[in-house]
Design an enzyme around this catalytic site. Structure first.
Site, mmCIF file in Angstrom:
data_model
loop_
_atom_site.group_PDB
_atom_site.id
_atom_site.type_symbol
_atom_site.label_atom_id
_atom_site.label_comp_id
_atom_site.label_asym_id
_atom_site.label_seq_id
_atom_site.Cartn_x
_atom_site.Cartn_y
_atom_site.Cartn_z
ATOM 1 N N ASP A 56 -73.847 36.967 -2.436
ATOM 2 C CA ASP A 56 -72.730 37.268 -1.548
ATOM 3 C C ASP A 56 -72.802 38.765 -1.193
ATOM 4 O OD1 ASP A 56 -70.247 37.091 -0.258
ATOM 5 O OD2 ASP A 56 -69.093 37.049 -2.088
ATOM 6 N N LYS A 87 -75.154 34.189 1.538
ATOM 7 C CA LYS A 87 -74.109 34.561 2.507
ATOM 8 C C LYS A 87 -74.509 35.926 3.066
ATOM 9 C CE LYS A 87 -70.097 32.963 0.076
ATOM 10 N NZ LYS A 87 -68.689 33.298 -0.213
ATOM 11 N N GLY A 104 -73.177 29.565 -12.517
ATOM 12 C CA GLY A 104 -73.427 28.819 -11.284
ATOM 13 C C GLY A 104 -74.808 28.228 -11.103
ATOM 14 N N GLU A 149 -80.863 32.351 -8.730
ATOM 15 C CA GLU A 149 -79.444 32.554 -8.412
ATOM 16 C C GLU A 149 -78.911 31.393 -7.587
ATOM 17 O OE1 GLU A 149 -76.719 33.825 -8.856
ATOM 18 O OE2 GLU A 149 -76.697 36.003 -9.028
ATOM 19 N N ASP A 150 -77.673 31.049 -7.833
ATOM 20 C CA ASP A 150 -77.046 30.030 -7.005
ATOM 21 C C ASP A 150 -76.728 30.592 -5.623
ATOM 22 O OD1 ASP A 150 -75.212 31.759 -8.142
ATOM 23 O OD2 ASP A 150 -73.748 30.236 -8.667
ATOM 24 N N ASP A 190 -68.161 27.300 -8.546
ATOM 25 C CA ASP A 190 -66.774 26.978 -8.908
ATOM 26 C C ASP A 190 -65.756 27.822 -8.155
ATOM 27 O OD1 ASP A 190 -67.408 29.492 -10.243
ATOM 28 O OD2 ASP A 190 -65.508 29.204 -11.288
ATOM 29 N N ARG A 247 -67.427 22.487 -10.064
ATOM 30 C CA ARG A 247 -68.870 22.676 -10.305
ATOM 31 C C ARG A 247 -69.646 21.363 -10.232
ATOM 32 N NH1 ARG A 247 -69.791 27.921 -12.154
ATOM 33 N NH2 ARG A 247 -68.175 28.808 -13.485
ATOM 34 N N PHE A 250 -65.832 30.394 1.527
ATOM 35 C CA PHE A 250 -65.918 30.207 0.081
ATOM 36 C C PHE A 250 -66.355 28.780 -0.200
ATOM 37 C CE2 PHE A 250 -64.814 29.865 -4.337
ATOM 38 C CZ PHE A 250 -65.211 31.100 -4.811
HETATM 39 P P1 IMP Z 1 -72.062 39.026 -5.361
HETATM 40 O O1 IMP Z 1 -72.200 39.988 -6.488
HETATM 41 O O2 IMP Z 1 -70.907 39.391 -4.457
HETATM 42 O O3 IMP Z 1 -73.342 38.803 -4.591
HETATM 43 O O4 IMP Z 1 -71.602 37.666 -5.947
HETATM 44 C C1 IMP Z 1 -72.434 36.861 -6.636
HETATM 45 C C2 IMP Z 1 -71.684 35.858 -7.474
HETATM 46 O O5 IMP Z 1 -70.361 35.598 -6.989
HETATM 47 C C3 IMP Z 1 -72.391 34.549 -7.401
HETATM 48 O O6 IMP Z 1 -73.412 34.464 -8.353
HETATM 49 C C4 IMP Z 1 -71.270 33.565 -7.635
HETATM 50 O O7 IMP Z 1 -71.080 33.391 -9.026
HETATM 51 C C5 IMP Z 1 -70.062 34.237 -7.039
HETATM 52 N N1 IMP Z 1 -69.795 33.759 -5.672
HETATM 53 C C6 IMP Z 1 -70.026 34.407 -4.513
HETATM 54 N N2 IMP Z 1 -69.660 33.685 -3.449
HETATM 55 C C7 IMP Z 1 -69.198 32.513 -3.940
HETATM 56 C C8 IMP Z 1 -68.683 31.310 -3.320
HETATM 57 O O8 IMP Z 1 -68.572 31.150 -2.092
HETATM 58 N N3 IMP Z 1 -68.309 30.333 -4.177
HETATM 59 C C9 IMP Z 1 -68.407 30.433 -5.534
HETATM 60 N N4 IMP Z 1 -68.895 31.524 -6.142
HETATM 61 C C10 IMP Z 1 -69.284 32.563 -5.352
HETATM 62 MG MG MG Z 2 -74.046 33.258 -9.779
#
Ligand code: IMP
Ligand code: MG
Length: 173
Positions: A100, A128, A41, A96-97, A156, A162, A149
């Site tokens: 979450d 988020k 991402g 980081e993109d 993606d 993307r 989302f």
């Molecule tokens: P986390 O471990 O839950 O913080 O998730 C992190 C990863 O989940 C990010 O680096 C993204 O690759 C993916 N991700 C989380 N939320 C989204 C979203 O809304 N759209 C797309 N990818 C997401």
């Molecule tokens: Mg990511």
């Protein structure tokens, strides 16, 4: 049926990246930070950020996977591609993109800390914040976004979207 709704336009994202770059350039003045992007991402953000930063820096990428093909994290994080070079004594900035639950970043930061960088900071374009399950320190935040989302600007859903220049909310996917 799938529907895309623009949340952040490319111009807004661009302006924010310029502001983030100004801060980072100031904070790392006289140093040569190692920017580590978390694939896939972050590749679009990384590409835009480093060209605006316009300072001595190095770039690395790792690939962490937790997501299967759905919209929720599986909670189990593993390296699909790890670091190839030493980070000992380096000023590391993780790119980081989106953050979450925070599980991915938390896992990665624990891993990096054990490798003894001189400093370790995080820059995330989208946050988020309301979905956080584990606390993670983010030093540079682009946008705090609602619990939806999102796709585009590198992000993606099942490897789609993307390429979209704007950040869009994906509904009904
Ligand atoms: P986390 O471990 O839950 O913080 O998730 C992190 C990863 O989940 C990010 O680096 C993204 O690759 C993916 N991700 C989380 N939320 C989204 C979203 O809304 N759209 C797309 N990818 C997401
Ligand atoms: Mg990511």
């Amino acid at each position: 049926m799938e529907k895309l709704e623009v949340l952040l336009k490319r111009e807004e994202i661009g302006q924010k990246i310029t502001a983030l770059a100004d801060q980072i350039r100031r904070d790392y003045q006289g140093r040569c930070p190692l920017l580590i992007g978390v694939l896939k991402g972050s590749f679009v953000f990384m590409a835009d950020l480093i060209r605006i930063l316009d300072m001595p820096l190095q770039v690395e990428f790792v690939r962490l996977s937790s997501y299967g093909s759905g919209k929720q994290t599986s909670g189990k994080i593993k390296f699909a591609q790890g670091l190839r070079s030493s980070i000992r004594g380096r000023d590391v900035l993780v790119i980081e993109d989106i953050v979450d639950s925070g599980l991915t970043l938390s896992f990665f930061l624990d891993y990096l800390r054990r490798k003894k960088p001189a400093s370790l900071k995080v820059c995330a374009l989208f946050d988020k914040a309301s979905r956080r399950e584990v606390p993670v320190p983010i030093d540079y935040i682009g946008f705090v976004i609602p619990d939806a989302f999102v796709v585009g600007y590198g992000l993606d859903f099942d490897e789609r979207f993307r390429h979209l220049p704007d950040l869009c909310i994906l509904e009904g996917g």
